[in-house]
Design a protein around this motif. Structure first.
Motif, PDB file in Angstrom:
ATOM      1  N   UNK A 263       0.799  -1.578   0.189  1.00  0.00           N
ATOM      2  CA  UNK A 263       0.103   0.027   0.038  1.00  0.00           C
ATOM      3  C   UNK A 263       0.737   1.138  -0.061  1.00  0.00           C
ATOM      4  N   UNK A 264       1.333   1.176   0.520  1.00  0.00           N
ATOM      5  CA  UNK A 264       3.238   2.683   0.868  1.00  0.00           C
ATOM      6  C   UNK A 264       3.741   2.087  -0.250  1.00  0.00           C
ATOM      7  N   UNK A 265       3.416   1.521  -1.359  1.00  0.00           N
ATOM      8  CA  UNK A 265       4.557   1.586  -2.567  1.00  0.00           C
ATOM      9  C   UNK A 265       3.827   1.853  -3.206  1.00  0.00           C
ATOM     10  N   UNK A 266       2.389   1.799  -3.129  1.00  0.00           N
ATOM     11  CA  UNK A 266       1.609   2.154  -4.309  1.00  0.00           C
ATOM     12  C   UNK A 266       1.207   3.943  -3.787  1.00  0.00           C
ATOM     13  N   UNK A 267       1.083   3.770  -3.389  1.00  0.00           N
ATOM     14  CA  UNK A 267       0.903   5.644  -2.753  1.00  0.00           C
ATOM     15  C   UNK A 267       1.995   6.131  -3.245  1.00  0.00           C
ATOM     16  N   UNK A 268       2.897   5.747  -2.551  1.00  0.00           N
ATOM     17  CA  UNK A 268       4.378   6.732  -3.101  1.00  0.00           C
ATOM     18  C   UNK A 268       4.196   6.579  -4.972  1.00  0.00           C
ATOM     19  N   UNK A 269       4.374   5.837  -5.645  1.00  0.00           N
ATOM     20  CA  UNK A 269       3.952   5.897  -6.975  1.00  0.00           C
ATOM     21  C   UNK A 269       3.106   6.044  -7.533  1.00  0.00           C
ATOM     22  N   UNK A 270       1.478   6.612  -7.122  1.00  0.00           N
ATOM     23  CA  UNK A 270       0.298   7.576  -6.807  1.00  0.00           C
ATOM     24  C   UNK A 270       1.592   8.938  -7.227  1.00  0.00           C
ATOM     25  N   UNK A 271       1.928   9.124  -6.277  1.00  0.00           N
ATOM     26  CA  UNK A 271       2.157  10.485  -5.920  1.00  0.00           C
ATOM     27  C   UNK A 271       3.749  10.662  -6.469  1.00  0.00           C
ATOM     28  N   UNK A 272       3.854  10.285  -7.176  1.00  0.00           N
ATOM     29  CA  UNK A 272       5.221  10.614  -8.416  1.00  0.00           C
ATOM     30  C   UNK A 272       6.838  10.115  -6.963  1.00  0.00           C
ATOM     31  N   UNK A 273       6.233   9.857  -6.262  1.00  0.00           N
ATOM     32  CA  UNK A 273       7.344   9.812  -5.623  1.00  0.00           C
ATOM     33  C   UNK A 273       8.006   7.131  -5.714  1.00  0.00           C
ATOM     34  N   UNK A 274       9.058   7.517  -6.761  1.00  0.00           N
ATOM     35  CA  UNK A 274       8.857   5.906  -7.019  1.00  0.00           C
ATOM     36  C   UNK A 274      10.419   5.877  -5.954  1.00  0.00           C
ATOM     37  N   UNK A 275       9.595   5.401  -4.902  1.00  0.00           N
ATOM     38  CA  UNK A 275      11.053   5.134  -4.071  1.00  0.00           C
ATOM     39  C   UNK A 275      10.278   3.847  -2.992  1.00  0.00           C
ATOM     40  N   UNK A 276      11.647   2.430  -3.732  1.00  0.00           N
ATOM     41  CA  UNK A 276      10.941   1.430  -3.445  1.00  0.00           C
ATOM     42  C   UNK A 276      11.088   1.155  -1.268  1.00  0.00           C
ATOM     43  N   UNK A 277       9.910   0.463  -0.899  1.00  0.00           N
ATOM     44  CA  UNK A 277      10.027   0.809   0.342  1.00  0.00           C
ATOM     45  C   UNK A 277      11.402   0.437   1.008  1.00  0.00           C
ATOM     46  N   UNK A 278      11.870   0.224   2.903  1.00  0.00           N
ATOM     47  CA  UNK A 278      12.652   0.275   3.210  1.00  0.00           C
ATOM     48  C   UNK A 278      14.142   1.255   2.694  1.00  0.00           C
TER      49      UNK A 278
END
Length: 61
Positions: A45-60
């Protein structure tokens, strides 16, 4: 072979104890697996949220 009521009750109580122990162990394992699944879903969910916000940063990271 005849068995008295007391012996039968004692055996039934022993069986009940074993069944309760098995139930507790099983529930504990179910809880651990559920926690792992929940954690993984939260991470996704965090990864999807970050991707949707343009913050394509892997979890961790």
């Amino acid at each position: 072979m005849l068995v008295g009521k007391g012996a039968v009750r004692e055996m039934a109580n022993d069986i009940d104890k074993v069944v309760r122990e098995i139930d507790q162990i099983t529930q504990s394992k179910i809880d651990r697996v559920s926690d792992k699944i929940d954690s993984e879903l939260n991470s996704c969910g965090r990864e999807l949220t970050n991707a949707a916000n343009g913050k394509n940063v892997p979890a961790g990271s």
